[in-house]
Design an enzyme around this catalytic site. Structure first.
Site: not given
Length: 486
Positions: A191, A313, A402
């Site tokens: 990320s 995600e 995610h």
């Protein structure tokens, strides 16, 4: 059974550090790689750590960067670790062979958290599994939010990225003392950590500090241009009632600054209007690296790349909040226009999909999958993966969301930090496969499947329970929808 031995001691350029050893793995925690960024060093580029005499205790985690907590429901899904103190530019090292001479591969971890949250001190980021498999693992704490990424006249931009470079310089200068090979450094992150690496790939000061890079759910497409950075900084100054200067911000008490930072982020989440927030509106982050434009590296990068994303995600941001089930066709169409997506193409490719499913697919591709592909396309020989295992949480609707892959990468799926997202029965064989691929890549440059060739089959390793496989151009029709758009 835990086996304790004589405390290990390693000598850095600043002084000796005393760690601890359990079950053959030595850990050195809270080791400073730069001076505390407070007082006269507030909002400045990182300065070298002050040397010390004697053996510095490195058996407990050091301070973490100031930050506001996650808001619900994410505070329950992503546990935070906070340690107060100003000496927050520190790192943690795990090694199976402390001392010079071993020359083991090194992996440097940059955590995620939207440049506002997270730390290397999470129990889910322990380096035991990497050290067990012959890798020296380094986890880095860097400045976040206002201190790390807010544009402030009189201060350098991207201070958090400068911290990461300083940590990599520390690794270059000191990691041999911990059994690592400074010529075999792999930087990896997820990320925001991966987005930071995407910026470091184009940063001259970072050239030569790492040989390989793994970018998980982040690449080179997310940043704010200087005008947007200035506008966000001015909004923060207005909220605090101070001039928009580094000097004025340094005089604000830290609790008030952190509270205002949280309020700014909440304002952004409630109304991410591009007229107000500029480039940041679609990116979904109020704190981001500042750059003049996108900088994709070319074929002469000189760094081996492993890049990828998770299949669903955006469900992390849609399912726990309840938004996934409330997306209307009107909201879907508005979102597709904002992202420049070919909604008709997605509908044709996914007959019967709900508006929430379609919006998740569009945002996942725009935000994560396509940027990873563009990075791989720009650097020949890159390897691409997709994490496809679907969490059973939220009645299975959380999907391959995610951050779900983190426990698998660290081979720590049983750690309490990961249970809210993975559930109690995450497949250990998948963790061994994913973790093993990362170790292989750091060790040899080969994760175990062919490179991604845009002119050929676009080989992509798909990680799923009991079915890890290499596919040719997964969801090719949807990938092609973004040609010329993203």
């Amino acid at each position: 059974m835990t086996t304790l031995t004589t405390p290990p001691v390693c000598t850095t350029r600043q002084g000796a550090v005393r760690g601890r050893t359990e079950n053959g793995i030595s850990a050195f925690l809270g080791v400073p790689y730069a001076a505390p960024p407070f007082g006269p060093r507030r909002f400045a580029a990182p300065a070298p750590a002050e040397p010390w005499t004697g053996e510095r205790d490195a058996t407990a985690y050091g301070p973490t960067a100031p930050k506001a907590p996650y808001t619900p429901p994410f505070d329950a899904l992503i546990p935070e670790t906070d340690v107060p103190g100003e000496d927050c530019l520190n790192l943690n090292v795990w090694t199976p062979e402390p001392g010079p001479g071993a020359r083991l591969p090194v992996m440097v971890w940059l955590h995620g958290g939207s440049f506002s949250n997270g730390s290397a001190n999470s129990s889910g980021y322990r380096g035991d599994s990497f050290a067990r498999d012959g890798v020296v693992l380094v986890g880095v704490n860097y400045r976040l939010g206002t201190d790390g990424f807010l544009h402030l006249p009189g201060a350098p931009d991207n201070r958090g990225l400068l911290d990461q470079i300083a940590a990599l310089e520390w690794v270059r200068d000191n990691i041999a003392a911990f059994g690592g090979d400074p010529d075999r450094v792999t930087v990896f992150g997820e990320s925001a950590g991966a987005v930071g690496i995407g910026q470091l790939l184009a940063e001259p000061r970072a050239r030569g500090l790492f040989r390989r890079a793994v970018l998980q759910s982040g690449a080179c497409h997310h940043f704010v241009r200087p005008d947007t950075a200035r506008r966000i900084g001015e909004r923060m100054a207005d909220r605090l009632g101070v001039p928009h200067t580094a000097e004025a911000f340094a005089a604000v008490p830290l609790p008030a600054l952190v509270a205002a930072q949280a309020d700014l982020r909440n304002d952004f989440a409630k109304r991410p209007d591009p007229a107000v927030w500029g480039d940041a509106a679609l990116n979904g982050m109020v704190f981001e690296p500042v750059a003049e434009g996108r900088r994709l590296p070319g074929p002469d990068l000189g760094v081996d790349l492993l890049v990828g994303s998770n299949r669903e995600e955006n469900r992390l941001y849609m399912v726990p909040t309840g938004r996934f089930d409330t997306i209307t066709d009107e909201r879907l169409e508005r979102g597709a226009r904002a992202y420049g997506a070919d909604l008709a193409g997605y509908r044709a490719n996914r007959p019967g999909a709900s508006p929430g499913e379609l919006l998740d697919a569009i945002v996942t591709d725009w935000f994560w999958r396509v940027p990873a592909i563009r990075l791989a396309e720009s650097v020949p020989g890159s390897h691409v993966y997709e994490f496809a295992w679907r969490s059973p949480q939220f009645d299975g609707r959380l999907g391959a969301c995610h951050a779900l892959e983190l426990g698998f990468v660290f081979d720590l799926v049983g750690d309490p930090d990961y249970l809210p997202m993975t559930g109690a029965d995450a497949p250990a064989d998948l963790a061994r496969a994913l973790h093993g691929a990362w170790v292989s890549f750091a060790t040899t440059g080969d994760p175990g499947w062919p490179a991604y060739e845009p002119a050929a089959d676009r080989a992509t390793r798909v990680f799923d329970a009991g079915a890890c496989r290499t596919e040719s151009d997964p969801r090719a029709a949807e990938r092609a929808l973004w040609d010329g758009r993203r």
